[in-house]
Write a protein that holds these residues in place. Structure first.
Motif, mmCIF file in Angstrom:
data_model
loop_
_atom_site.group_PDB
_atom_site.id
_atom_site.type_symbol
_atom_site.label_atom_id
_atom_site.label_comp_id
_atom_site.label_asym_id
_atom_site.label_seq_id
_atom_site.Cartn_x
_atom_site.Cartn_y
_atom_site.Cartn_z
ATOM 1 N N VAL A 28 46.033 101.537 37.254
ATOM 2 C CA VAL A 28 47.526 100.301 37.489
ATOM 3 C C VAL A 28 46.758 99.558 38.213
ATOM 4 O O VAL A 28 46.823 97.403 37.774
ATOM 5 N N ALA A 29 45.717 98.994 39.491
ATOM 6 C CA ALA A 29 45.612 97.953 40.732
ATOM 7 C C ALA A 29 44.301 96.989 39.775
ATOM 8 O O ALA A 29 44.665 96.112 39.792
ATOM 9 N N GLN A 30 43.624 98.010 38.716
ATOM 10 C CA GLN A 30 42.875 97.257 38.552
ATOM 11 C C GLN A 30 43.293 97.120 36.556
ATOM 12 O O GLN A 30 42.269 96.583 36.181
ATOM 13 N N LEU A 31 44.545 97.008 36.703
ATOM 14 C CA LEU A 31 44.828 96.397 34.798
ATOM 15 C C LEU A 31 44.382 95.569 35.352
ATOM 16 O O LEU A 31 44.845 94.229 35.456
ATOM 17 N N PRO A 32 44.071 94.640 33.698
ATOM 18 C CA PRO A 32 43.656 93.060 33.545
ATOM 19 C C PRO A 32 45.447 92.412 33.449
ATOM 20 O O PRO A 32 45.752 93.343 32.708
ATOM 21 N N LYS A 33 45.344 91.003 34.328
ATOM 22 C CA LYS A 33 45.848 90.575 33.329
ATOM 23 C C LYS A 33 46.319 88.865 32.080
ATOM 24 O O LYS A 33 45.285 89.114 32.156
ATOM 25 N N GLY A 34 47.299 89.833 31.086
ATOM 26 C CA GLY A 34 47.578 88.914 30.050
ATOM 27 C C GLY A 34 47.085 89.934 29.042
ATOM 28 O O GLY A 34 46.692 90.911 29.539
ATOM 29 N N GLN A 35 46.377 89.141 28.263
ATOM 30 C CA GLN A 35 45.501 89.650 27.058
ATOM 31 C C GLN A 35 43.708 88.979 27.443
ATOM 32 O O GLN A 35 42.999 88.903 26.783
ATOM 33 N N ASN A 36 43.730 89.681 28.478
ATOM 34 C CA ASN A 36 42.419 89.029 29.116
ATOM 35 C C ASN A 36 41.155 89.781 28.479
ATOM 36 O O ASN A 36 41.470 91.205 28.732
ATOM 37 N N ILE A 37 40.283 89.343 27.002
ATOM 38 C CA ILE A 37 39.445 90.644 27.399
ATOM 39 C C ILE A 37 37.822 90.138 26.890
ATOM 40 O O ILE A 37 36.770 90.825 26.583
ATOM 41 N N THR A 38 37.691 89.578 28.294
ATOM 42 C CA THR A 38 36.588 89.355 28.829
ATOM 43 C C THR A 38 35.715 90.347 29.891
ATOM 44 O O THR A 38 36.572 91.646 29.679
ATOM 45 N N ALA A 39 34.911 90.219 30.594
ATOM 46 C CA ALA A 39 33.867 91.178 31.124
ATOM 47 C C ALA A 39 34.518 91.501 32.374
ATOM 48 O O ALA A 39 34.918 93.024 32.960
ATOM 49 N N SER A 40 36.264 91.125 32.748
ATOM 50 C CA SER A 40 37.164 90.857 34.350
ATOM 51 C C SER A 40 37.830 92.908 33.614
ATOM 52 O O SER A 40 38.332 93.805 34.370
ATOM 53 N N ARG A 41 37.537 93.527 31.949
ATOM 54 C CA ARG A 41 37.963 94.487 32.076
ATOM 55 C C ARG A 41 37.541 96.061 31.677
ATOM 56 O O ARG A 41 37.394 97.144 31.673
ATOM 57 N N LYS A 42 36.181 94.762 32.393
ATOM 58 C CA LYS A 42 34.878 96.066 32.467
ATOM 59 C C LYS A 42 34.635 97.511 33.160
ATOM 60 O O LYS A 42 35.120 98.452 33.019
ATOM 61 N N TRP A 43 35.663 96.949 34.904
ATOM 62 C CA TRP A 43 35.772 97.988 35.396
ATOM 63 C C TRP A 43 36.992 98.998 35.594
ATOM 64 O O TRP A 43 37.216 100.562 35.418
ATOM 65 N N PHE A 44 38.478 98.194 34.732
ATOM 66 C CA PHE A 44 39.275 99.295 34.028
ATOM 67 C C PHE A 44 39.116 100.045 33.129
ATOM 68 O O PHE A 44 39.043 101.276 33.190
ATOM 69 N N ARG A 45 37.892 99.647 32.255
ATOM 70 C CA ARG A 45 37.660 100.416 30.820
ATOM 71 C C ARG A 45 36.980 101.492 31.916
ATOM 72 O O ARG A 45 37.509 102.649 31.051
ATOM 73 N N LEU A 46 35.981 101.457 32.052
ATOM 74 C CA LEU A 46 34.839 102.198 32.710
ATOM 75 C C LEU A 46 35.809 103.586 33.484
ATOM 76 O O LEU A 46 35.732 105.034 33.307
ATOM 77 N N LEU A 47 36.676 103.159 34.500
ATOM 78 C CA LEU A 47 37.533 104.057 35.320
ATOM 79 C C LEU A 47 38.659 104.564 33.914
ATOM 80 O O LEU A 47 39.027 106.102 33.765
ATOM 81 N N LEU A 48 38.982 103.904 32.951
ATOM 82 C CA LEU A 48 40.118 104.757 32.030
ATOM 83 C C LEU A 48 39.783 105.496 31.986
ATOM 84 O O LEU A 48 40.006 106.715 31.178
ATOM 85 N N ALA A 49 38.049 105.459 30.761
ATOM 86 C CA ALA A 49 37.786 106.293 30.008
ATOM 87 C C ALA A 49 36.877 107.818 30.561
ATOM 88 O O ALA A 49 37.104 108.986 30.364
ATOM 89 N N LEU A 50 37.025 107.051 32.581
ATOM 90 C CA LEU A 50 36.216 108.302 33.328
ATOM 91 C C LEU A 50 37.651 109.265 33.309
ATOM 92 O O LEU A 50 37.373 110.738 33.294
ATOM 93 N N ILE A 51 38.698 108.692 33.578
ATOM 94 C CA ILE A 51 39.665 109.949 33.470
ATOM 95 C C ILE A 51 40.539 109.997 32.705
ATOM 96 O O ILE A 51 40.985 111.326 32.328
ATOM 97 N N ALA A 52 40.165 109.407 31.643
ATOM 98 C CA ALA A 52 40.371 110.106 29.230
ATOM 99 C C ALA A 52 39.034 111.370 29.752
ATOM 100 O O ALA A 52 39.893 112.536 29.384
ATOM 101 N N GLY A 53 38.484 111.541 30.589
ATOM 102 C CA GLY A 53 37.468 112.615 30.158
ATOM 103 C C GLY A 53 37.850 113.454 31.280
ATOM 104 O O GLY A 53 37.763 114.482 30.839
ATOM 105 N N LEU A 54 38.633 113.347 32.673
ATOM 106 C CA LEU A 54 38.134 114.391 33.296
ATOM 107 C C LEU A 54 40.566 114.497 32.756
ATOM 108 O O LEU A 54 40.550 116.042 32.905
ATOM 109 N N LEU A 55 40.792 114.229 32.355
ATOM 110 C CA LEU A 55 41.977 114.949 31.368
ATOM 111 C C LEU A 55 42.101 115.830 30.746
ATOM 112 O O LEU A 55 42.972 116.894 30.409
#
Length: 140
Positions: free
Chosen positions: A92-119
């Motif tokens: 949640v703290a890593q959530l990108p602000k707005g609709q930003n689709i740039t590299a700033s989503r990289k860490w969010f996406r990586l953590l979300l993928a990790l959490i999905a696998g752990l789930l």
């Protein structure tokens, strides 16, 4: 305490679904940024993380308040679930602000993928605890 622990199985399914759906929506957003799924990802991440904290809290009531467990499987399930709940708050703290689709989503996406696998692993272990070994019939 027993009553709160008995609620754990009922409260785990929504956070799992929300966070896995957030990963799916984020994947679609990655493939096609014009889908406009940023708000959906935010909602699913917030509700999944909040529900995950509640599910983990209830899990501690179900398994008892101790740092080691009577079985390795229960211990892995306890600490993986606790880690997922903490990871959801970090997510949640890593959530990108707005609709930003740039590299700033990289860490969010990586953590979300990790959490999905752990789930997915967490759900399997929960099934093993609730329904017994080889509950999916993979070994036979």
């Amino acid at each position: 305490m027993k009553f709160l622990g008995a609620l754990h199985p009922a409260f785990v399914h929504f956070p799992i679904a929300f966070l896995l759906a957030a990963a799916l929506a984020e994947g679609l957003l990655f493939l096609n940024p014009s889908t406009g799924l940023g708000t959906t990802v935010r909602f699913l991440t917030w509700t999944g993380a909040g529900g995950g904290v509640l599910a983990a809290f209830l899990g501690w009531f179900a398994g008892g308040f101790r740092l080691s467990d009577r079985s390795d499987l229960l211990g892995m399930h306890r600490w993986n679930g606790t880690g997922i709940a903490i990871g959801g708050l970090i997510l949640v703290a890593q959530l990108p602000k707005g609709q930003n689709i740039t590299a700033s989503r990289k860490w969010f996406r990586l953590l979300l993928a990790l959490i999905a696998g752990l789930l997915l692993w967490q759900g399997y272990m929960g099934g093993e605890l609730a329904m017994g070994p080889d509950h999916l019939g993979l070994k036979g």
